[in-house]
Design a protein around this motif. Structure first.
Motif, mmCIF file in Angstrom:
data_model
loop_
_atom_site.group_PDB
_atom_site.id
_atom_site.type_symbol
_atom_site.label_atom_id
_atom_site.label_comp_id
_atom_site.label_asym_id
_atom_site.label_seq_id
_atom_site.Cartn_x
_atom_site.Cartn_y
_atom_site.Cartn_z
ATOM 1 N N THR A 165 0.930 -0.875 -0.215
ATOM 2 C CA THR A 165 0.106 0.126 -0.149
ATOM 3 C C THR A 165 1.344 1.331 -0.333
ATOM 4 O O THR A 165 0.303 2.283 0.300
ATOM 5 C CB THR A 165 -0.701 0.073 1.497
ATOM 6 O OG1 THR A 165 -0.283 0.215 2.510
ATOM 7 C CG2 THR A 165 -1.720 -1.042 1.786
ATOM 8 N N ALA A 198 -2.337 -3.703 -3.956
ATOM 9 C CA ALA A 198 -3.349 -2.838 -3.657
ATOM 10 C C ALA A 198 -3.830 -1.821 -4.967
ATOM 11 O O ALA A 198 -5.134 -2.508 -5.070
ATOM 12 C CB ALA A 198 -3.074 -3.378 -1.875
ATOM 13 N N LEU A 203 -5.955 -5.523 -7.623
ATOM 14 C CA LEU A 203 -7.867 -5.762 -8.914
ATOM 15 C C LEU A 203 -7.218 -6.329 -10.190
ATOM 16 O O LEU A 203 -8.138 -7.065 -10.302
ATOM 17 C CB LEU A 203 -8.034 -4.501 -8.913
ATOM 18 C CG LEU A 203 -8.335 -3.707 -7.428
ATOM 19 C CD1 LEU A 203 -8.708 -1.912 -7.654
ATOM 20 C CD2 LEU A 203 -9.661 -4.302 -6.692
ATOM 21 N N VAL A 307 -14.784 -12.427 -2.526
ATOM 22 C CA VAL A 307 -14.993 -10.961 -2.441
ATOM 23 C C VAL A 307 -16.256 -10.654 -2.830
ATOM 24 O O VAL A 307 -16.522 -10.535 -3.436
ATOM 25 C CB VAL A 307 -13.546 -9.990 -1.960
ATOM 26 C CG1 VAL A 307 -12.803 -10.360 -0.886
ATOM 27 C CG2 VAL A 307 -13.206 -10.207 -3.233
ATOM 28 N N TRP A 309 -17.379 -7.514 -4.931
ATOM 29 C CA TRP A 309 -16.723 -7.108 -6.244
ATOM 30 C C TRP A 309 -16.938 -5.785 -6.335
ATOM 31 O O TRP A 309 -15.934 -5.045 -6.555
ATOM 32 C CB TRP A 309 -16.349 -7.682 -7.425
ATOM 33 C CG TRP A 309 -15.401 -7.224 -8.348
ATOM 34 C CD1 TRP A 309 -15.733 -6.269 -9.701
ATOM 35 C CD2 TRP A 309 -14.275 -7.189 -8.555
ATOM 36 N NE1 TRP A 309 -14.888 -5.677 -10.582
ATOM 37 C CE2 TRP A 309 -13.814 -6.330 -10.236
ATOM 38 C CE3 TRP A 309 -13.383 -6.839 -6.794
ATOM 39 C CZ2 TRP A 309 -12.605 -5.806 -9.633
ATOM 40 C CZ3 TRP A 309 -12.032 -7.115 -7.499
ATOM 41 C CH2 TRP A 309 -11.908 -6.281 -9.212
ATOM 42 N N TYR A 312 -15.294 -4.531 -3.382
ATOM 43 C CA TYR A 312 -14.074 -4.568 -2.634
ATOM 44 C C TYR A 312 -13.138 -3.179 -3.971
ATOM 45 O O TYR A 312 -12.587 -2.726 -3.581
ATOM 46 C CB TYR A 312 -13.846 -5.819 -2.664
ATOM 47 C CG TYR A 312 -12.562 -6.289 -2.799
ATOM 48 C CD1 TYR A 312 -12.315 -6.258 -2.121
ATOM 49 C CD2 TYR A 312 -11.497 -6.683 -3.934
ATOM 50 C CE1 TYR A 312 -10.646 -6.789 -1.239
ATOM 51 C CE2 TYR A 312 -10.134 -6.814 -3.834
ATOM 52 C CZ TYR A 312 -9.838 -6.974 -2.691
ATOM 53 O OH TYR A 312 -8.611 -7.650 -2.282
ATOM 54 N N ARG A 313 -14.004 -3.453 -4.768
ATOM 55 C CA ARG A 313 -13.258 -1.787 -5.782
ATOM 56 C C ARG A 313 -13.507 -0.728 -5.873
ATOM 57 O O ARG A 313 -12.264 -0.432 -6.139
ATOM 58 C CB ARG A 313 -13.565 -2.521 -7.230
ATOM 59 C CG ARG A 313 -14.785 -1.934 -7.619
ATOM 60 C CD ARG A 313 -15.385 -2.128 -8.969
ATOM 61 N NE ARG A 313 -15.893 -1.935 -9.730
ATOM 62 C CZ ARG A 313 -16.443 -2.162 -9.916
ATOM 63 N NH1 ARG A 313 -16.935 -2.800 -11.705
ATOM 64 N NH2 ARG A 313 -18.059 -1.058 -10.851
ATOM 65 N N ILE A 315 -12.692 0.448 -2.310
ATOM 66 C CA ILE A 315 -12.224 0.532 -1.387
ATOM 67 C C ILE A 315 -10.793 0.995 -1.060
ATOM 68 O O ILE A 315 -9.946 1.092 -2.450
ATOM 69 C CB ILE A 315 -12.432 -0.149 -0.060
ATOM 70 C CG1 ILE A 315 -12.267 -1.571 -0.420
ATOM 71 C CG2 ILE A 315 -14.006 -0.155 -0.099
ATOM 72 C CD1 ILE A 315 -11.965 -2.638 0.561
ATOM 73 N N ARG A 320 -8.590 -2.009 1.465
ATOM 74 C CA ARG A 320 -8.198 -3.550 0.645
ATOM 75 C C ARG A 320 -7.617 -4.601 1.804
ATOM 76 O O ARG A 320 -8.550 -6.011 1.642
ATOM 77 C CB ARG A 320 -8.046 -3.135 -0.432
ATOM 78 C CG ARG A 320 -8.219 -4.766 -1.094
ATOM 79 C CD ARG A 320 -8.178 -4.265 -3.214
ATOM 80 N NE ARG A 320 -9.165 -2.980 -3.394
ATOM 81 C CZ ARG A 320 -8.498 -2.215 -4.108
ATOM 82 N NH1 ARG A 320 -7.224 -1.416 -4.093
ATOM 83 N NH2 ARG A 320 -9.986 -1.276 -4.504
ATOM 84 N N ARG A 321 -6.234 -4.292 2.090
ATOM 85 C CA ARG A 321 -5.586 -4.698 2.562
ATOM 86 C C ARG A 321 -5.756 -5.235 3.914
ATOM 87 O O ARG A 321 -6.125 -6.647 4.612
ATOM 88 C CB ARG A 321 -4.133 -4.548 3.124
ATOM 89 C CG ARG A 321 -3.266 -4.449 1.426
ATOM 90 C CD ARG A 321 -2.141 -5.645 1.516
ATOM 91 N NE ARG A 321 -3.181 -6.348 0.561
ATOM 92 C CZ ARG A 321 -2.407 -7.746 0.980
ATOM 93 N NH1 ARG A 321 -1.794 -7.416 1.330
ATOM 94 N NH2 ARG A 321 -3.255 -8.646 0.736
ATOM 95 N N ASP A 324 -8.061 -7.960 3.147
ATOM 96 C CA ASP A 324 -7.833 -9.490 2.443
ATOM 97 C C ASP A 324 -7.424 -10.566 4.014
ATOM 98 O O ASP A 324 -7.733 -11.096 3.605
ATOM 99 C CB ASP A 324 -6.598 -8.634 2.266
ATOM 100 C CG ASP A 324 -6.739 -8.234 0.390
ATOM 101 O OD1 ASP A 324 -8.065 -8.445 -0.172
ATOM 102 O OD2 ASP A 324 -5.964 -7.802 0.150
ATOM 103 N N LEU A 365 -14.840 0.313 6.031
ATOM 104 C CA LEU A 365 -15.536 -1.176 5.325
ATOM 105 C C LEU A 365 -17.117 -1.505 5.767
ATOM 106 O O LEU A 365 -16.774 -1.831 6.180
ATOM 107 C CB LEU A 365 -14.286 -2.474 6.351
ATOM 108 C CG LEU A 365 -12.473 -2.631 5.544
ATOM 109 C CD1 LEU A 365 -12.116 -3.870 6.182
ATOM 110 C CD2 LEU A 365 -12.947 -3.234 4.373
#
Length: 385
Positions: A165, A198, A203, A307, A309, A312-313, A315, A320-321, A324, A365
């Motif tokens: 990141t 990330a 992605l 996840v 999608w 998730y895509r 954030i 995202r990490r 994960d 999140l």
């Protein structure tokens, strides 16, 4: 020693000429090899002995003398490799040609040989399994199915610093056999290639897996750069076309070695194989990409997570990490802030600032509905899925 098996065979032949049965001669030869490997470390290389023992079906410790002339049903022979397995489990050296068993507690040369034999077995099993799956034209979806509105990530990658990141303004690092941090110390990942992030690489790779999930393992998959940008939620312009192309080039140049108790060591594994762009620069530019069939090993035995999608895509890379890590655990244990920093590959050194970043990622999140609740308390990140 390259001639180890040849020497063993000649020794067996000499013993047979002296009157021993082939089984008795093989037993004596096995004892000689075994003694040389354990009482005088360094005389034989671990690799050479592991090859000889794993391939020598004649060598048998339990073979009874041939007394009866009438053929009788004999018990299944146990090879040296099987004896090595037993010794490894017991962590002690068996009696060999009168050599006393001292029972050392530390890992011995015998243990190293047994590990090498087991690694060889696992490798051969993996090669056979993946080759069989390719022959049957099996797809990744048949091993690790996920719905079209979801994407998948192997747990080993979700819990490691494969995707970082670091700030966009910071130049990506070129890695050479770099040891990548993993939450589980039993798993070892080394990486050669340009630093993956990330923000985009993760992605793009997940979306390519989506395109490829129904294709037979090892076969090419086709998609347009236009469709890739649409599915990633990126704008349709030259900047994002070039960004997608840069991600594809970095993913192709990856070389991983992943050692895990679940499987043998995966060597020279690339997240993306060869690819070719037709009509480059055009809106309809088609990419023909190839995925390494051995990627399926990372997903085997349900060792992957799904996840949503559409959420998730959108954030941030840090959020995202964090997700994960959380999504790869049914009931996530509290995560140390320092450990999360390592998983992110972050260069942050100010604890207060990293704490605030982690709190913001957790709030992100919750806001998008990927987790029920997350909070930071006493140096730990807590989460309720």
């Amino acid at each position: 020693m390259a001639d180890l098996r040849k020497v063993a065979r000649k020794h067996i032949e000499d013993l047979v000429k002296k009157g021993l049965s082939p089984d008795e001669a093989a037993l004596q030869a096995a004892k000689s090899v075994y003694a040389a490997a354990t009482s005088m470390p360094g005389v034989q290389s671990v690799a050479a002995i592991s090859v000889a023992m794993s391939q020598s079906s004649l060598i048998d410790f339990d073979a009874p003398p041939q007394k009866a002339t009438v053929p009788t049903k004999r018990p299944k022979k146990r090879t040296v490799a099987e004896h090595l397995d037993d010794a490894l489990k017991a962590r002690k050296q068996p009696q060999l040609a009168g050599i006393p068993n001292k029972g050392v507690s530390k890992k011995t040369a015998l243990d190293d040989i047994a590990d090498a034999v087991q690694e060889r077995k696992n490798t051969e099993k993996m090669l056979t399994t993946v080759a069989g799956m390719q022959q049957m034209e099996m797809s990744l979806f048949q091993v690790a199915p996920w719905d079209d509105d979801l994407r998948a990530i192997p747990n080993d990658l979700g819990r490691s610093a494969v995707f970082t990141t670091r700030n966009k303004a910071t130049k990506r690092v070129a890695c050479e056999d770099k040891l990548i941090y993993h939450y589980n110390q039993e798993i070892e990942i080394t990486y050669t290639g340009i630093e993956l992030r990330a923000d985009d690489d993760e992605l793009v790779w997940q979306q390519i897996l989506e395109y490829a999930k129904h294709s037979p393992l090892g076969q090419n998959v086709e998609f347009t750069l236009y469709q890739l940008c649409i599915d990633l939620g990126w704008h349709i312009n030259k900047f994002y076309y070039n960004r997608a192309l840069s991600c594809l080039k970095r993913l192709k140049a990856t070389c991983f070695s992943i050692k895990s108790p679940r499987h043998c060591t995966l060597k020279n594994l690339s997240l993306l194989g060869d690819f070719d762009i037709e009509k480059d620069g055009n809106k309809k530019a088609v990419c023909k990409a190839h995925l390494d069939p051995f990627l399926v090993v990372l997903f085997a035995n349900d060792h992957y997570s799904k996840v949503m999608w559409s959420k998730y895509r959108t954030i941030s890379p840090t959020a995202r990490r964090m997700f994960d890590y959380f999504v790869t655990h049914a009931n996530p244990y509290p995560l140390k802030l320092e450990t999360f920093c390592l998983i992110c590959g972050s260069e942050s050194t100010r604890i207060k600032k990293w704490t605030e970043q982690s709190k913001a990622a957790g709030k992100e999140l919750m806001d998008v509905g990927l987790v029920e609740k997350t909070w930071v308390e006493k140096g730990y990140i807590h989460c309720i899925r």
